[in-house]
Motif scaffolding. Structure first.
Motif, PDB file in Angstrom:
ATOM      1  N   ALA A  97       0.837  -1.205   0.000  1.00 34.47           N
ATOM      2  CA  ALA A  97       0.000   0.000   0.000  1.00 34.47           C
ATOM      3  C   ALA A  97       0.872   1.255   0.000  1.00 34.47           C
ATOM      4  O   ALA A  97       1.972   1.260   0.571  1.00 34.47           O
ATOM      5  N   PRO A  98       0.405   2.318  -0.623  1.00 29.99           N
ATOM      6  CA  PRO A  98       1.174   3.570  -0.596  1.00 29.99           C
ATOM      7  C   PRO A  98       1.125   4.203   0.790  1.00 29.99           C
ATOM      8  O   PRO A  98       0.272   3.879   1.618  1.00 29.99           O
ATOM      9  N   ASP A  99       2.069   5.097   1.043  1.00 31.97           N
ATOM     10  CA  ASP A  99       2.082   5.805   2.314  1.00 31.97           C
ATOM     11  C   ASP A  99       0.929   6.802   2.386  1.00 31.97           C
ATOM     12  O   ASP A  99       0.276   7.092   1.379  1.00 31.97           O
ATOM     13  N   GLY A 100       0.686   7.306   3.584  1.00 34.08           N
ATOM     14  CA  GLY A 100      -0.273   8.385   3.756  1.00 34.08           C
ATOM     15  C   GLY A 100      -1.718   7.965   3.754  1.00 34.08           C
ATOM     16  O   GLY A 100      -2.072   6.864   4.192  1.00 34.08           O
ATOM     17  N   ALA A 101      -2.568   8.848   3.229  1.00 31.18           N
ATOM     18  CA  ALA A 101      -4.019   8.662   3.306  1.00 31.18           C
ATOM     19  C   ALA A 101      -4.478   7.389   2.604  1.00 31.18           C
ATOM     20  O   ALA A 101      -5.317   6.642   3.133  1.00 31.18           O
ATOM     21  N   THR A 103      -7.555   0.342   6.887  1.00 33.58           N
ATOM     22  CA  THR A 103      -8.881   0.346   7.511  1.00 33.58           C
ATOM     23  C   THR A 103      -9.801  -0.654   6.827  1.00 33.58           C
ATOM     24  O   THR A 103     -10.597  -1.345   7.488  1.00 33.58           O
ATOM     25  N   LEU A 104      -9.689  -0.766   5.513  1.00 29.78           N
ATOM     26  CA  LEU A 104     -10.480  -1.762   4.784  1.00 29.78           C
ATOM     27  C   LEU A 104     -10.098  -3.171   5.211  1.00 29.78           C
ATOM     28  O   LEU A 104     -10.975  -4.033   5.379  1.00 29.78           O
ATOM     29  N   ALA A 105      -8.814  -3.415   5.414  1.00 30.61           N
ATOM     30  CA  ALA A 105      -8.372  -4.742   5.848  1.00 30.61           C
ATOM     31  C   ALA A 105      -8.929  -5.080   7.229  1.00 30.61           C
ATOM     32  O   ALA A 105      -9.395  -6.199   7.468  1.00 30.61           O
ATOM     33  N   PHE A 106      -8.900  -4.095   8.154  1.00 34.56           N
ATOM     34  CA  PHE A 106      -9.357  -4.377   9.517  1.00 34.56           C
ATOM     35  C   PHE A 106     -10.882  -4.435   9.606  1.00 34.56           C
ATOM     36  O   PHE A 106     -11.457  -5.425  10.083  1.00 34.56           O
ATOM     37  N   THR A 107     -11.547  -3.363   9.166  1.00 34.41           N
ATOM     38  CA  THR A 107     -13.003  -3.312   9.316  1.00 34.41           C
ATOM     39  C   THR A 107     -13.707  -4.214   8.311  1.00 34.41           C
ATOM     40  O   THR A 107     -14.824  -4.670   8.565  1.00 34.41           O
ATOM     41  N   GLY A 108     -13.059  -4.454   7.172  1.00 43.41           N
ATOM     42  CA  GLY A 108     -13.655  -5.308   6.157  1.00 43.41           C
ATOM     43  C   GLY A 108     -13.283  -6.766   6.349  1.00 43.41           C
ATOM     44  O   GLY A 108     -14.075  -7.582   6.803  1.00 43.41           O
ATOM     45  N   VAL A 109     -12.024  -7.106   6.092  1.00 42.47           N
ATOM     46  CA  VAL A 109     -11.602  -8.509   6.131  1.00 42.47           C
ATOM     47  C   VAL A 109     -11.727  -9.103   7.525  1.00 42.47           C
ATOM     48  O   VAL A 109     -12.346 -10.158   7.728  1.00 42.47           O
ATOM     49  N   PHE A 110     -11.121  -8.447   8.519  1.00 41.28           N
ATOM     50  CA  PHE A 110     -11.118  -9.006   9.868  1.00 41.28           C
ATOM     51  C   PHE A 110     -12.524  -9.103  10.443  1.00 41.28           C
ATOM     52  O   PHE A 110     -12.930 -10.141  10.977  1.00 41.28           O
ATOM     53  N   MET A 111     -13.302  -8.003  10.342  1.00 42.32           N
ATOM     54  CA  MET A 111     -14.645  -8.025  10.914  1.00 42.32           C
ATOM     55  C   MET A 111     -15.575  -8.945  10.136  1.00 42.32           C
ATOM     56  O   MET A 111     -16.433  -9.619  10.723  1.00 42.32           O
ATOM     57  N   LEU A 112     -15.424  -9.001   8.816  1.00 42.60           N
ATOM     58  CA  LEU A 112     -16.252  -9.935   8.040  1.00 42.60           C
ATOM     59  C   LEU A 112     -15.926 -11.375   8.388  1.00 42.60           C
ATOM     60  O   LEU A 112     -16.825 -12.230   8.457  1.00 42.60           O
ATOM     61  N   ALA A 113     -14.652 -11.669   8.607  1.00 40.00           N
ATOM     62  CA  ALA A 113     -14.281 -13.024   9.008  1.00 40.00           C
ATOM     63  C   ALA A 113     -14.917 -13.386  10.348  1.00 40.00           C
ATOM     64  O   ALA A 113     -15.411 -14.508  10.537  1.00 40.00           O
ATOM     65  N   ARG A 114     -14.925 -12.438  11.275  1.00 39.98           N
ATOM     66  CA  ARG A 114     -15.588 -12.675  12.564  1.00 39.98           C
ATOM     67  C   ARG A 114     -17.095 -12.848  12.378  1.00 39.98           C
ATOM     68  O   ARG A 114     -17.726 -13.695  13.027  1.00 39.98           O
ATOM     69  N   ALA A 115     -17.681 -12.046  11.485  1.00 43.32           N
ATOM     70  CA  ALA A 115     -19.121 -12.143  11.242  1.00 43.32           C
ATOM     71  C   ALA A 115     -19.492 -13.509  10.665  1.00 43.32           C
ATOM     72  O   ALA A 115     -20.510 -14.103  11.039  1.00 43.32           O
ATOM     73  N   ILE A 116     -18.665 -14.017   9.763  1.00 46.89           N
ATOM     74  CA  ILE A 116     -18.968 -15.306   9.126  1.00 46.89           C
ATOM     75  C   ILE A 116     -18.829 -16.449  10.124  1.00 46.89           C
ATOM     76  O   ILE A 116     -19.705 -17.314  10.218  1.00 46.89           O
ATOM     77  N   THR A 117     -17.736 -16.466  10.882  1.00 49.42           N
ATOM     78  CA  THR A 117     -17.532 -17.585  11.821  1.00 49.42           C
ATOM     79  C   THR A 117     -18.606 -17.610  12.906  1.00 49.42           C
ATOM     80  O   THR A 117     -19.194 -18.662  13.182  1.00 49.42           O
ATOM     81  N   ALA A 169      -6.386   4.147   4.312  1.00 51.78           N
ATOM     82  CA  ALA A 169      -7.687   3.672   3.828  1.00 51.78           C
ATOM     83  C   ALA A 169      -7.641   2.169   3.551  1.00 51.78           C
ATOM     84  O   ALA A 169      -8.570   1.433   3.900  1.00 51.78           O
ATOM     85  N   TRP A 170      -6.554   1.699   2.920  1.00 48.45           N
ATOM     86  CA  TRP A 170      -6.415   0.264   2.655  1.00 48.45           C
ATOM     87  C   TRP A 170      -6.306  -0.528   3.965  1.00 48.45           C
ATOM     88  O   TRP A 170      -6.874  -1.616   4.098  1.00 48.45           O
TER      89      TRP A 170
END
Length: 453
Positions: free
Chosen positions: A413-417, A424-438, A421-422
């Protein structure tokens, strides 16, 4: 129509009756107040110590991060006690329920004493591992050592609060937390400035208030236990049973802490703007999590009580309704965070680059707040059902899914904003979706609905 104590829960049309909604609100609102009151301790300490200078404030930042980590890992004391006490209450065994509460409090006291002594002894080494030196390290060690005696009180608060939540009493912890927050502010000012103790006064003040809060809540549980015929003496079998119940939840909490630490580490690798932005995004996310956790606490108490009473239909009704509340609250939080980010981001920083990074990341986080509402409520349901072993394994699985995604963000991912954003997408998207599915797949099966005390 299912009933509990003569109160209708499910109507003939299959829709939840307002009675269940009132139960959820009656438990969730005081729980929310207590959850929000706790972070006020850190804010008050920061405000008081901040006027002492840069080194004391930097030292407090390091020391409080250590304390928050140690105490956060011990939140299983509240969760495990809530689940076990609520099941016994549902089964009609009030004496047994309160005995479990007493056992949990002894575990909290013992664990707090051990951790407090270890933290006092290891404070210089721990602060050194964090890279601090000179005056900052000295201030951090001072705060840790003066606050370490408060750990038994902090963990006693967890266990006693769990015992009260298990009895569906969230108002008493709220009252004690609110009074404690006010007293903490006054006492910190008196000790830091009035007695000229500096950062040591802040640590001592917070520790004293936490011990007092633990004693007050402990006495409330102890009085109820004595009236029910439970013994107040520590029982080795009972303390060991509380430990066994809590270990899976400790493992589950450890995976969450690991994910958060990994997120901070990745942000640090994306530059100063991303790291500064992550601090703000993390604070906003934590505040939203407190609000959604209040519904999880209501779910814990209601599901545990229903399963203890052998009421499968009621436990499913609580599951469905609290999920609706959780997703709805998540939508509301998402709207507030996404829509309001342009307005409040300036309160945190005047740096335009950081403002842009925070705003972009919060818009991403806002999209997934309904998922967070779903996840937190399901966590509460499964904790209330005593399904800690599954949650521990699910935590490891979701962490395994998140780690490569986070590492990919750090590498590419690039530095900065954009990088933030990427991330945050990994944490709120991938991590939280994985928790939601399990957790969602688990909730669809009857495996979590173990009946009885």
């Amino acid at each position: 129509m299912c009933t509990e104590g003569g109160s209708p829960l499910i109507s003939a049309t299959g829709r939840p009756e307002p009675t269940l909604d009132r139960q959820i609100v009656a438990l969730a609102l005081p729980a929310l107040g207590a959850l929000v009151a706790e972070p006020l301790f850190v804010l008050v300490d920061s405000a008081v110590v901040g006027h002492l200078g840069t080194e004391p404030l930097a030292g407090l930042a390091l020391a409080s991060s250590v304390l928050v980590t140690v105490v956060g890992l011990c939140v299983f004391l509240a969760y495990a006690t809530t689940a076990s006490v609520s099941r016994r209450m549902g089964a009609g065994d009030r004496r047994g329920a309160l005995q479990l509460g007493v056992d949990g409090m002894w575990l909290g006291l013992g664990l707090g004493a051990v951790l407090g002594a270890a933290l006092w002894l290891a404070a210089p080494a721990v602060i050194g591992w964090l890279g601090a030196s000179g005056g900052v390290a000295e201030q951090a060690v001072t705060y840790l050592r003066w606050s370490a005696p408060g750990l038994p009180g902090m963990l006693l608060v967890f266990a006693a609060t769990g015992a009260l939540r298990g009895q569906q009493d969230t108002r008493t912890p709220l009252g004690v937390a609110a009074v404690g927050a006010v007293v903490n502010g006054v006492l910190n000012i008196v000790l830091v400035y009035g007695l000229d103790m500096g950062i040591a006064g802040s640590g001592l003040g917070t520790a004293s208030v936490q011990v007092a809060m633990g004693l007050v809540l402990g006495l409330v549980v102890a009085r109820a236990a004595r009236s029910a015929g439970a013994t107040l003496r520590p029982r080795s079998a009972g303390v060991w049973a509380s430990t066994r119940l809590g270990m899976p939840l400790l493992a589950r909490t450890a995976t969450l802490r690991a994910a958060m630490l990994l997120t901070t580490w990745v942000a640090a690798g994306l530059g100063a703007v991303a790291l500064a932005g992550q601090q703000v995004v993390g604070a906003v996310w934590a505040l939203a999590a407190f609000a959604l956790d209040a519904l999880a606490i209501a779910a814990q108490a209601l599901v545990g009580h229903a399963l203890g009473a052998g009421e499968l239909d009621r436990s499913r009704a609580v599951l469905r309704r609290t999920l609706q509340w959780g997703v709805g609250a998540g939508v509301a939080a998402g709207v507030l965070i996404g829509g309001g980010s342009f307005l409040f981001v300036g309160l945190f920083t005047s740096d335009e680059g950081v403002q842009h990074a925070v705003t972009s990341a919060l818009l991403v986080a806002a999209l997934f707040m309904p998922v967070a509402g779903w996840v937190f409520v399901l966590d509460g349901v499964l904790i209330g059902a005593g399904d800690g072993v599954f949650l521990a394994w699910a935590g490891l699985a979701t962490l395994a899914v998140y780690v490569p995604c986070a590492l990919a963000v750090r590498a590419w991912a690039p530095d900065g904003a954009a990088g933030l954003a990427w991330l945050t997408l990994a944490f709120t998207g991938v991590f939280m979706l994985a928790r939601a599915i399990t957790t969602g797949l688990r909730a669809r099966t009857p495996a979590w609905q173990t009946l009885g005390a």
